[in-house]
Scaffold this active site. Structure first.
Site, PDB file in Angstrom:
ATOM      1  N   TRP A  46       0.950  -1.203  -0.021  1.00 48.40           N
ATOM      2  CA  TRP A  46      -0.065  -0.120   0.045  1.00 48.40           C
ATOM      3  C   TRP A  46       0.858   1.444  -0.019  1.00 48.40           C
ATOM      4  CZ3 TRP A  46      -5.047   1.865   0.358  1.00 48.40           C
ATOM      5  CH2 TRP A  46      -5.122   3.218   0.757  1.00 48.40           C
ATOM      6  N   ASN A  48       0.025   5.745   0.029  1.00 44.64           N
ATOM      7  CA  ASN A  48      -0.877   6.950  -0.264  1.00 44.64           C
ATOM      8  C   ASN A  48       0.009   8.194  -0.441  1.00 44.64           C
ATOM      9  OD1 ASN A  48      -1.020   5.948   2.777  1.00 44.64           O
ATOM     10  ND2 ASN A  48      -1.838   8.218   3.211  1.00 44.64           N
ATOM     11  N   ASP A  49      -0.280   9.297   0.390  1.00 43.89           N
ATOM     12  CA  ASP A  49       0.234  10.443  -0.080  1.00 43.89           C
ATOM     13  C   ASP A  49       1.921  10.762  -0.533  1.00 43.89           C
ATOM     14  OD1 ASP A  49      -2.034  10.864   1.592  1.00 43.89           O
ATOM     15  OD2 ASP A  49      -1.240  11.909   2.984  1.00 43.89           O
ATOM     16  N   PHE A 111       3.443   9.953   9.680  1.00 42.80           N
ATOM     17  CA  PHE A 111       2.620  10.424   8.783  1.00 42.80           C
ATOM     18  C   PHE A 111       3.167  11.451   7.649  1.00 42.80           C
ATOM     19  CE2 PHE A 111      -2.054   9.688  10.562  1.00 42.80           C
ATOM     20  CZ  PHE A 111      -1.827   8.329  10.708  1.00 42.80           C
TER      21      PHE A 111
HETATM   22  C1  FRU Z   1      -3.994  12.058   3.948  1.00 38.77           C
HETATM   23  C2  FRU Z   1      -3.723  11.559   5.137  1.00 38.77           C
HETATM   24  C3  FRU Z   1      -2.891  12.784   5.978  1.00 38.77           C
HETATM   25  C4  FRU Z   1      -2.012  11.709   6.772  1.00 38.77           C
HETATM   26  C5  FRU Z   1      -1.641  10.627   6.134  1.00 38.77           C
HETATM   27  C6  FRU Z   1      -1.525   9.344   7.006  1.00 38.77           C
HETATM   28  O1  FRU Z   1      -4.325  11.040   3.007  1.00 38.77           O
HETATM   29  O2  FRU Z   1      -4.628  11.081   6.104  1.00 38.77           O
HETATM   30  O3  FRU Z   1      -3.528  13.744   6.536  1.00 38.77           O
HETATM   31  O4  FRU Z   1      -0.804  12.274   7.407  1.00 38.77           O
HETATM   32  O5  FRU Z   1      -2.664  10.543   5.180  1.00 38.77           O
HETATM   33  O6  FRU Z   1      -1.330   8.217   5.893  1.00 38.77           O
END
Ligand code: FRU
Length: 487
Positions: A46, A48-49, A111
């Site tokens: 996985w 994300n950001d 994060f």
């Molecule tokens: C956005 C978020 C951020 C956070 C991160 C955690 O997608 O929720 O606010 O730092 O992803 O994975």
């Protein structure tokens, strides 16, 4: 005896082969059905950001929210990749691991956040001539923190004075974006948080610092959620004019002014992407002045990658600017020019009249799964027109439809208001194995979506309904896989 010798030779041979194959990438490794061929994905698991986007000495660094243990969100670490050109990415080892909070013996996962080059060695960690790279990140439940690298981002240490902004259980603070504000000669941090334990106060707080370690709160603007970014952009049709743009997590934005301490909006909040999969935008810091671009990338949140070893992909990077129209200022977003490096076979058309009901699809010459299409249409008498992308004999492809009367562009359930200019519409489309990004009318509106086209549905169709359409010009470039050398 001879048989034993023969057997041991075979065993030695087979084990050498095994050792060899296990240390080299598996063959066909990046050719999975939904493996993007020119968009970033981690090898597996996985993500994300995008995090910590910084350019240093010829390398664009991209870190990203990463779960090394599985295909779902959780256990956040910072994955790491670098590129010399923003299109070919080299995977590097994980950069940031969770923090251990010895006091409460909890793990504080890493994060989102940003990164800068510590040009003047303010943190005092520089070794030799190599500038220190600083990452500002949120340690979940453990405040805002710094990690630093003295070796071009190859390994990272946690700063001993952490946290630089302590954890407050009421404010939900996260996603620090740090940048230099030249007029005040200070560093600024845009931080998503609430000022009170009430969602109505969700927004962006601005802090300033002279030494990157001590941060003073200055102001707060409500109406924003996660991953803020603030950049100053040129207004391209007003030479010398610049405006500040404050981005929200979903890429929507407000144009205004920033005095180093607070942001004054001059527009309402506008959408920059009308697709379903554009989130957690961030821009690269420290791009050389002679380049001067502001380049943004986003996570394609919500994308589906059935049966793939990875879960997630980034958008293709885009270049940002502002244009002033009769109705006011607006963000313009275009794919970065480096896309041209990936252009393969080129097919083009000019002044082609398309007539409804006649089955002479001019795109029948092209086929494949990755394309860059740049098209300009004269609407003429058409009621609606568009493309079928990744069309197949068994399964209809993905429809891209411009509705003339409504002035809307629709694709994959997303609808974008789009006005024709002199009865003309321009569409620039990036098709990868699991995504379609459409830049309309020279970047005035963008729609980014993930999709899961059928296997072997590799055709493209142009159509018109209700009346005649002219394809003034259409260029289709087959896109070469950026992973070609790894396969
Ligand atoms: C956005 C978020 C951020 C956070 C991160 C955690 O997608 O929720 O606010 O730092 O992803 O994975």
């Amino acid at each position: 005896m001879i048989f034993m010798k023969f057997l041991s030779t075979i065993i030695a041979g087979v084990s050498a082969l095994l050792i060899f194959t296990s240390s080299t990438p598996e063959k066909g490794y990046y050719s999975e059905l939904y493996r993007p061929q020119f968009h970033f994905t981690p090898e597996k698991n996985w993500h994300n950001d995008p995090n910590g986007l910084v350019y240093y000495k010829g390398e664009y660094h991209m870190f990203y929210q990463y779960n090394p243990y599985g295909n779902k969100w959780g256990n956040m670490h910072w994955g790491h990749t670098v590129s010399n050109d923003l299109v070919h990415w080299e995977h590097l080892p994980i950069a940031l691991y969770p923090d251990e909070n010895s006091k409460d013996s909890v793990f504080c996962t890493a994060f989102s956040g940003s990164a800068i080059v510590d040009e003047h060695n303010l943190l005092g960690k520089q070794e030799g001539d190599e500038k220190t790279l600083l990452a500002f990140y949120t340690s979940q439940h453990c405040g805002q923190r710094i990690a630093y690298s003295t070796n071009k981002g190859r390994t990272w240490e946690k700063y001993e004075g952490n946290p630089i902004i302590p954890f407050d259980e009421n404010d939900d603070a996260r996603d620090p974006k740090v940048f230099r504000h030249e007029p005040t000669q200070k560093w600024v941090m845009a931080l998503y948080r609430k000022t009170e334990n009430d969602d109505i106060t969700r927004g962006v707080s601005f802090y300033v610092s002279e030494n990157l370690v001590d941060w003073e709160w200055k102001s707060h603007i409500v109406g924003f959620f996660e991953c803020p970014d603030l950049v100053q952009l040129p207004v391209t049709n007003r030479p010398g004019e610049k405006k500040w743009v404050l981005f929200d997590g979903d890429g929507s934005y407000i144009i205004g002014d920033f005095d180093g301490e607070s942001f004054s909006p001059e527009t309402g909040k506008m959408k920059s992407d009308f697709g379903k999969n554009y989130y957690a935008t961030q821009t690269w810091s420290n791009i050389p002045e002679d380049d001067g671009r502001t380049i943004q990338i986003a996570w394609m949140r919500g994308g589906k990658f059935p049966d793939m070893p990875f879960n997630g992909q980034m958008t293709f990077p885009s270049e940002l600017s502002i244009e002033k129209f009769s109705f006011g200022y607006k963000l313009i977003r275009k794919p970065i020019k480096e896309i041209e490096m990936l252009h393969g076979k080129h097919t083009s058309w000019k002044n082609e009249n398309i007539i409804p009901g006649i089955n002479d699809n001019i795109l029948k010459k092209i086929s494949g799964d990755c394309y860059h299409i740049i098209a300009e249409f004269d609407i003429k008498t058409s009621d609606n027109f568009g493309f079928m992308l990744r069309h197949g004999k068994k399964d209809a492809g993905t429809e891209v439809l411009y509705n003339v009367k409504r002035g809307t562009l629709s694709v994959l359930g997303s609808t974008v208001p789009l006005q024709a200019i002199d009865n003309k519409i321009k569409l620039e489309i990036l098709v990868d194995r699991a995504s379609v990004e459409i830049y309309a009318n020279d970047g005035q509106a963008v729609v980014s979506n993930c999709f899961t086209p059928s296997e072997k549905a590799d055709d493209f169709v142009i159509f018109t309904n209700g009346g005649e359409l002219e394809v003034i010009k259409l260029d289709a470039y087959k896109i070469e896989s950026v992973w070609a050398e790894e396969n």
